[in-house]
Enzyme design. Structure first.
Site, PDB file in Angstrom:
ATOM      1  N   ILE A  13      39.687  29.642  39.999  1.00  0.00           N
ATOM      2  CA  ILE A  13      40.806  29.221  40.911  1.00  0.00           C
ATOM      3  C   ILE A  13      40.619  28.199  42.119  1.00  0.00           C
ATOM      4  CG2 ILE A  13      42.910  30.234  42.201  1.00  0.00           C
ATOM      5  CD1 ILE A  13      42.192  32.874  40.888  1.00  0.00           C
ATOM      6  N   ASP A  34      30.126  27.348  48.490  1.00  0.00           N
ATOM      7  CA  ASP A  34      29.820  28.214  47.113  1.00  0.00           C
ATOM      8  C   ASP A  34      28.447  28.396  46.774  1.00  0.00           C
ATOM      9  OD1 ASP A  34      29.895  29.105  44.386  1.00  0.00           O
ATOM     10  OD2 ASP A  34      32.041  28.528  44.532  1.00  0.00           O
ATOM     11  N   THR A  37      26.934  31.271  41.902  1.00  0.00           N
ATOM     12  CA  THR A  37      26.736  32.669  41.055  1.00  0.00           C
ATOM     13  C   THR A  37      26.836  32.423  39.683  1.00  0.00           C
ATOM     14  OG1 THR A  37      28.799  33.659  41.081  1.00  0.00           O
ATOM     15  CG2 THR A  37      27.585  34.055  42.937  1.00  0.00           C
ATOM     16  N   THR A 124      44.780  40.007  45.695  1.00  0.00           N
ATOM     17  CA  THR A 124      45.026  40.330  44.474  1.00  0.00           C
ATOM     18  C   THR A 124      46.104  41.404  44.359  1.00  0.00           C
ATOM     19  OG1 THR A 124      44.224  41.286  42.422  1.00  0.00           O
ATOM     20  CG2 THR A 124      42.818  41.848  44.277  1.00  0.00           C
ATOM     21  N   ASP A 125      47.050  41.521  43.242  1.00  0.00           N
ATOM     22  CA  ASP A 125      47.918  42.617  43.041  1.00  0.00           C
ATOM     23  C   ASP A 125      47.197  43.926  42.967  1.00  0.00           C
ATOM     24  OD1 ASP A 125      46.970  41.949  40.672  1.00  0.00           O
ATOM     25  OD2 ASP A 125      48.827  41.748  39.567  1.00  0.00           O
ATOM     26  N   GLU A 126      45.776  43.851  42.500  1.00  0.00           N
ATOM     27  CA  GLU A 126      44.915  45.183  42.331  1.00  0.00           C
ATOM     28  C   GLU A 126      44.851  46.025  43.589  1.00  0.00           C
ATOM     29  OE1 GLU A 126      41.704  45.090  39.392  1.00  0.00           O
ATOM     30  OE2 GLU A 126      42.750  43.212  38.376  1.00  0.00           O
ATOM     31  N   TYR A 151      35.793  46.793  42.298  1.00  0.00           N
ATOM     32  CA  TYR A 151      36.696  45.574  42.710  1.00  0.00           C
ATOM     33  C   TYR A 151      37.693  45.668  43.513  1.00  0.00           C
ATOM     34  CZ  TYR A 151      39.261  40.991  41.938  1.00  0.00           C
ATOM     35  OH  TYR A 151      40.101  40.061  42.378  1.00  0.00           O
ATOM     36  N   LYS A 155      38.357  44.300  47.670  1.00  0.00           N
ATOM     37  CA  LYS A 155      39.257  43.559  47.921  1.00  0.00           C
ATOM     38  C   LYS A 155      40.207  43.981  48.976  1.00  0.00           C
ATOM     39  CE  LYS A 155      39.803  39.691  46.581  1.00  0.00           C
ATOM     40  NZ  LYS A 155      39.410  38.328  46.970  1.00  0.00           N
ATOM     41  N   ARG A 215      50.027  43.029  32.378  1.00  0.00           N
ATOM     42  CA  ARG A 215      49.735  42.488  33.291  1.00  0.00           C
ATOM     43  C   ARG A 215      50.490  41.199  33.529  1.00  0.00           C
ATOM     44  NH1 ARG A 215      46.792  46.102  33.663  1.00  0.00           N
ATOM     45  NH2 ARG A 215      44.659  46.091  34.265  1.00  0.00           N
ATOM     46  N   HIS A 277      41.445  52.564  33.795  1.00  0.00           N
ATOM     47  CA  HIS A 277      42.261  51.193  33.470  1.00  0.00           C
ATOM     48  C   HIS A 277      43.585  51.200  34.043  1.00  0.00           C
ATOM     49  CE1 HIS A 277      42.913  48.327  29.892  1.00  0.00           C
ATOM     50  NE2 HIS A 277      43.157  47.574  31.096  1.00  0.00           N
TER      51      HIS A 277
HETATM   52  P1  NAD Z   1      35.445  33.169  39.976  1.00  0.00           P
HETATM   53  O1  NAD Z   1      34.721  34.595  39.631  1.00  0.00           O
HETATM   54  O2  NAD Z   1      35.886  32.483  38.883  1.00  0.00           O
HETATM   55  O3  NAD Z   1      34.806  32.423  41.116  1.00  0.00           O
HETATM   56  C1  NAD Z   1      34.172  32.765  42.211  1.00  0.00           C
HETATM   57  C2  NAD Z   1      33.559  31.903  42.900  1.00  0.00           C
HETATM   58  O4  NAD Z   1      32.792  32.608  44.105  1.00  0.00           O
HETATM   59  C3  NAD Z   1      32.467  31.163  42.036  1.00  0.00           C
HETATM   60  O5  NAD Z   1      32.226  29.857  42.322  1.00  0.00           O
HETATM   61  C4  NAD Z   1      31.111  31.871  42.894  1.00  0.00           C
HETATM   62  O6  NAD Z   1      29.846  31.166  42.747  1.00  0.00           O
HETATM   63  C5  NAD Z   1      31.510  31.944  44.132  1.00  0.00           C
HETATM   64  N1  NAD Z   1      30.834  33.039  44.893  1.00  0.00           N
HETATM   65  C6  NAD Z   1      30.865  34.613  44.726  1.00  0.00           C
HETATM   66  N2  NAD Z   1      29.793  35.122  45.693  1.00  0.00           N
HETATM   67  C7  NAD Z   1      29.688  34.305  46.551  1.00  0.00           C
HETATM   68  C8  NAD Z   1      29.121  34.355  47.755  1.00  0.00           C
HETATM   69  N3  NAD Z   1      28.355  35.336  48.136  1.00  0.00           N
HETATM   70  N4  NAD Z   1      28.784  32.953  48.595  1.00  0.00           N
HETATM   71  C9  NAD Z   1      29.522  31.953  48.244  1.00  0.00           C
HETATM   72  N5  NAD Z   1      30.136  31.944  46.947  1.00  0.00           N
HETATM   73  C10 NAD Z   1      30.255  32.880  46.146  1.00  0.00           C
HETATM   74  O7  NAD Z   1      36.673  33.830  40.711  1.00  0.00           O
HETATM   75  P2  NAD Z   1      38.269  33.293  40.440  1.00  0.00           P
HETATM   76  O8  NAD Z   1      38.990  33.937  39.208  1.00  0.00           O
HETATM   77  O9  NAD Z   1      38.492  31.946  40.735  1.00  0.00           O
HETATM   78  O10 NAD Z   1      38.863  34.173  41.766  1.00  0.00           O
HETATM   79  C11 NAD Z   1      39.082  33.423  42.984  1.00  0.00           C
HETATM   80  C12 NAD Z   1      39.555  34.475  44.003  1.00  0.00           C
HETATM   81  O11 NAD Z   1      41.095  34.797  43.500  1.00  0.00           O
HETATM   82  C13 NAD Z   1      39.051  35.899  44.305  1.00  0.00           C
HETATM   83  O12 NAD Z   1      38.791  36.208  45.671  1.00  0.00           O
HETATM   84  C14 NAD Z   1      39.608  36.654  43.318  1.00  0.00           C
HETATM   85  O13 NAD Z   1      39.661  38.070  43.769  1.00  0.00           O
HETATM   86  C15 NAD Z   1      41.154  36.135  43.496  1.00  0.00           C
HETATM   87  N6  NAD Z   1      42.057  36.644  42.421  1.00  0.00           N
HETATM   88  C16 NAD Z   1      41.747  36.225  41.179  1.00  0.00           C
HETATM   89  C17 NAD Z   1      42.761  36.494  40.318  1.00  0.00           C
HETATM   90  C18 NAD Z   1      42.311  36.056  38.674  1.00  0.00           C
HETATM   91  O14 NAD Z   1      43.271  36.367  37.921  1.00  0.00           O
HETATM   92  N7  NAD Z   1      41.403  35.376  38.493  1.00  0.00           N
HETATM   93  C19 NAD Z   1      44.033  36.866  40.587  1.00  0.00           C
HETATM   94  C20 NAD Z   1      44.248  37.148  42.160  1.00  0.00           C
HETATM   95  C21 NAD Z   1      43.417  37.102  42.937  1.00  0.00           C
HETATM   96  O1  TDX Z   2      37.657  42.164  26.531  1.00  0.00           O
HETATM   97  C1  TDX Z   2      38.781  42.783  27.243  1.00  0.00           C
HETATM   98  N1  TDX Z   2      39.593  43.366  26.518  1.00  0.00           N
HETATM   99  C2  TDX Z   2      40.835  43.924  27.307  1.00  0.00           C
HETATM  100  O2  TDX Z   2      41.621  44.543  26.692  1.00  0.00           O
HETATM  101  C3  TDX Z   2      38.937  42.133  28.692  1.00  0.00           C
HETATM  102  C4  TDX Z   2      37.955  41.380  29.250  1.00  0.00           C
HETATM  103  C5  TDX Z   2      39.957  42.824  29.093  1.00  0.00           C
HETATM  104  N2  TDX Z   2      41.013  43.368  28.896  1.00  0.00           N
HETATM  105  C6  TDX Z   2      42.068  43.986  29.115  1.00  0.00           C
HETATM  106  C7  TDX Z   2      41.935  44.745  30.483  1.00  0.00           C
HETATM  107  C8  TDX Z   2      42.972  44.160  31.506  1.00  0.00           C
HETATM  108  O3  TDX Z   2      44.056  45.052  31.177  1.00  0.00           O
HETATM  109  O4  TDX Z   2      42.879  42.621  29.601  1.00  0.00           O
HETATM  110  C9  TDX Z   2      43.587  42.875  30.783  1.00  0.00           C
HETATM  111  C10 TDX Z   2      42.988  41.645  31.533  1.00  0.00           C
HETATM  112  O5  TDX Z   2      41.602  41.874  31.905  1.00  0.00           O
HETATM  113  P1  TDX Z   2      40.842  40.948  32.760  1.00  0.00           P
HETATM  114  O6  TDX Z   2      41.042  39.524  32.358  1.00  0.00           O
HETATM  115  O7  TDX Z   2      39.408  41.444  32.837  1.00  0.00           O
HETATM  116  O8  TDX Z   2      41.654  41.001  34.338  1.00  0.00           O
HETATM  117  P2  TDX Z   2      42.149  42.443  35.224  1.00  0.00           P
HETATM  118  O9  TDX Z   2      41.247  43.442  35.196  1.00  0.00           O
HETATM  119  O10 TDX Z   2      43.578  42.511  35.029  1.00  0.00           O
HETATM  120  O11 TDX Z   2      42.000  41.529  36.684  1.00  0.00           O
HETATM  121  C11 TDX Z   2      42.314  40.219  36.864  1.00  0.00           C
HETATM  122  O12 TDX Z   2      43.731  40.189  37.518  1.00  0.00           O
HETATM  123  C12 TDX Z   2      43.272  40.333  38.705  1.00  0.00           C
HETATM  124  C13 TDX Z   2      41.200  39.533  37.531  1.00  0.00           C
HETATM  125  O13 TDX Z   2      39.839  39.560  36.731  1.00  0.00           O
HETATM  126  C14 TDX Z   2      41.011  39.744  38.989  1.00  0.00           C
HETATM  127  O14 TDX Z   2      39.938  39.010  39.357  1.00  0.00           O
HETATM  128  C15 TDX Z   2      42.404  39.634  39.708  1.00  0.00           C
HETATM  129  O15 TDX Z   2      42.212  40.025  40.696  1.00  0.00           O
END
Ligand code: NAD
Ligand code: TDX
Length: 344
Positions: A13, A34, A37, A124-126, A151, A155, A215, A277
Site C-alpha cells: 500500500i 523502510d 523486510t 485496519t478494520d481488524e 496482529y 494495531k 471480507r 478466524h
Molecule cells: P506490507 O506487508 O506489504 O508492507 C509493509 C512494509 O513495512 C514493508 O515494506 C516492510 O519492509 C515495512 N516494514 C516492516 N517493518 C518495518 C520496520 N520495523 N521499519 C521500517 N519498515 C518496516 O503491508 P501493506 O499491506 O502494504 O500494509 C501497509 C499498512 O496498511 C500496514 O500498517 C497495515 O496494517 C495497513 N493495512 C493493510 C491492509 C491490507 O489489506 N493489506 C488493510 C488495512 C490496513
Molecule cells: O490461504 C489463505 N486462505 C484463506 O482462506 C489465506 C492467506 C487467507 N484466507 C482467508 C482468511 C481471510 O478470511 O481469506 C481472508 C483474507 O485473508 P488475508 O488475505 O490473510 O487477509 P486478512 O486476514 O483478512 O487481513 C487483511 O486485511 C486487513 C490484511 O492482511 C491486513 O493487513 C489488514 O489489516
C-alpha cells in the site's frame, strides 16, 4: 503539503501511495523510510524515478535512524510500516509488537521532537474484531475495540498510542481504518495475490475452513486516494473508516477470480481453519463520504480486472517474491503437499 515522510513505502500500500502523491502533488517531496523486510521490495519502486522521492533504508524502531532521516519542516508522517499478515502473527507475535507498537511510539516521539504538523496512522478494520454472521451489522467509527489476532491487537495498541499523543501532547493525529486491500504488488501471502499466483500456475488454492468468512474488499488505489483525502482534509484527532461497500465471502472471491482466469474450481482445497478466524468484516464508510467527500473510483469488476492483468503481466515479480524463504513459510503454513513449485 511540501514535505512528506512515508514509512513502509516499499510495501504494497505504501508504494501505491507514493505513486499517487507523485502523480497528484508534483511539488511535494517524499522521504520513504523502510526496513525492507520480507514484505518490502525495491521492485515495488522500480518505475519510480523522480527527484521528488528519496528512499532511506531504515528501521522505525531505530530512534537515531528515524531522527536523522526526519527533516525539519516535514508537513506530515504517513505511517504504513508494519508487520501486516495475520497468519504470521499467530505463528509468532514478537515482530508485531516490536514494529507495530514500539515502532509507532518511536515515530510519534520523533514527530513531536521535529514539530511535524500531522501524523496519519494507517490502521485496519481488524482492530474492531468480528461482526456477527449476518448482513445486518457494520463497523462504524464508534464500534468498540475487540482485536482477535496478535496482529489486530498490535494495531489496536498502536492506535491507542496515537490517540494518547493527541490527547496528551496535542499532536495533530488522524487514524484511518481500512478493510481488505487488493491490487498490484501485494505480497502473495494474502488471499488474492496468493490465489492469483497459484491459479496462474495451476497450483492448489488453500481456502480456510468453510470459506464463508466475509471480507470487505477495496482496490489499493481507492484506499490511497482516501488516505490523501484524510491527510489534506481530515479533522485532527479523528478516526475515519475506509471502505468501498464491497463485502464478499472468501469462496465467492476465489470462484470469481478462477472464473475470470478460466481456471477450474477443482484447484480449491479446503484446509484447516485459521485459529480465531474473524467471521465477517463490513465497513460503513458514511463518515468519510459525507465529511470529506471521498468515493471509491473502482468497482469490484473494474478493480479485479486491472489486478488480474497486472499479475498476468508481472510473472517475474511473482517469482522473485516466491523465494526460498517464501517457500519455507508456505510449507510451514500449508504443509509440504501444497507448497508452490520453484520457477522452471
Ligand atoms: P506490507 O506487508 O506489504 O508492507 C509493509 C512494509 O513495512 C514493508 O515494506 C516492510 O519492509 C515495512 N516494514 C516492516 N517493518 C518495518 C520496520 N520495523 N521499519 C521500517 N519498515 C518496516 O503491508 P501493506 O499491506 O502494504 O500494509 C501497509 C499498512 O496498511 C500496514 O500498517 C497495515 O496494517 C495497513 N493495512 C493493510 C491492509 C491490507 O489489506 N493489506 C488493510 C488495512 C490496513
Ligand atoms: O490461504 C489463505 N486462505 C484463506 O482462506 C489465506 C492467506 C487467507 N484466507 C482467508 C482468511 C481471510 O478470511 O481469506 C481472508 C483474507 O485473508 P488475508 O488475505 O490473510 O487477509 P486478512 O486476514 O483478512 O487481513 C487483511 O486485511 C486487513 C490484511 O492482511 C491486513 O493487513 C489488514 O489489516
Amino acid at each position: 503539503m511540501k514535505k512528506l515522510f512515508v514509512t513502509g513505502g516499499a510495501g504494497f500500500i505504501g508504494s501505491a501511495f507514493i505513486r499517487l502523491v507523485l502523480e497528484k502533488m508534483p511539488s511535494t517531496s517524499i522521504t520513504n523510510f523502510d526496513a525492507l523486510t520480507y514484505a518490502g521490495n525495491r521492485d515495488n519502486l522500480e518505475d519510480i524515478d523522480s527527484a521528488q522521492h528519496r528512499f532511506i533504508h531504515g528501521d522505525i524502531c531505530d530512534r537515531a535512524a528515524v531522527m536523522s532521516a526526519l527533516e525539519k519542516n516535514t508537513d506530515a508522517i504517513v505511517h504504513f510500516a508494519a508487520e501486516s499478515h495475520v497468519d504470521r502473527s499467530i505463528a509468532s507475535a514478537d515482530a508485531f509488537l516490536r514494529t507495530n507498537v514500539l515502532g509507532t511510539q518511536v515515530l510519534l516521539d520523533a514527530a513531536r521532537a521535529r514539530h511535524v504538523k500531522r501524523f496519519v496512522q494507517i490502521s485496519t478494520d481488524e482492530v474492531m474484531g468480528s461482526l456477527p454472521d449476518d448482513d445486518a451489522e457494520y463497523f462504524t467509527e464508534s464500534s468498540p475495540f475487540a482485536p482477535n489476532s496478535p496482529y489486530a491487537a498490535s494495531k489496536a495498541a498502536a492506535e491507542h498510542l496515537v490517540r494518547a499523543a493527541h490527547q496528551t501532547f496535542g499532536l495533530d493525529t488522524l487514524i484511518t481504518r481500512c478493510g481488505n486491500n487488493y491490487g498490484p504488488r501485494q505480497f502473495p501471502e494474502k488471499l488474492i495475490p496468493l490465489l492469483l499466483a497459484n491459479a496462474l500456475r495451476n497450483e492448489s488454492i488453500p481456502v480456510y475452513g468453510d470459506g464463508l468468512n466475509v471480507r470487505d474488499w477495496i482496490h489499493v488505489d481507492d484506499h490511497c486516494r482516501a488516505i490523501l483525502t484524510v491527510l489534506e482534509k481530515g479533522r485532527a484527532g479523528n478516526v475515519y473508516l475506509i471502505g468501498a461497500r464491497n463485502p464478499r465471502r472468501n469462496l465467492d472471491v476465489v470462484l470469481d477470480v478462477l472464473h475470470q482466469l478460466g481456471k477450474p474450481s477443482s484447484l480449491i482445497r479446503h484446509v484447516k481453519d485459521r485459529s480465531g478466524h474473524d467471521r465477517r468484516y463490513a465497513i460503513d464508510p458514511t463518515k468519510i463520504e459525507r465529511e470529506l467527500g471521498w468515493q471509491p473510483a473502482e468497482t469490484w469488476q473494474s478493480g479485479l480486472a486491472k489486478t488480474i492483468l497486472w499479475y498476468q503481466k508481472n510473472s517475474q515479480w511473482i517469482e522473485r517474491t516466491r523465494s526460498g524463504a517464501y517457500r519455507e513459510y508456505y510449507s510451514d503454513q500449508y504443509g509440504t503437499e501444497l507448497a508452490p513449485k520453484a520457477a522452471a
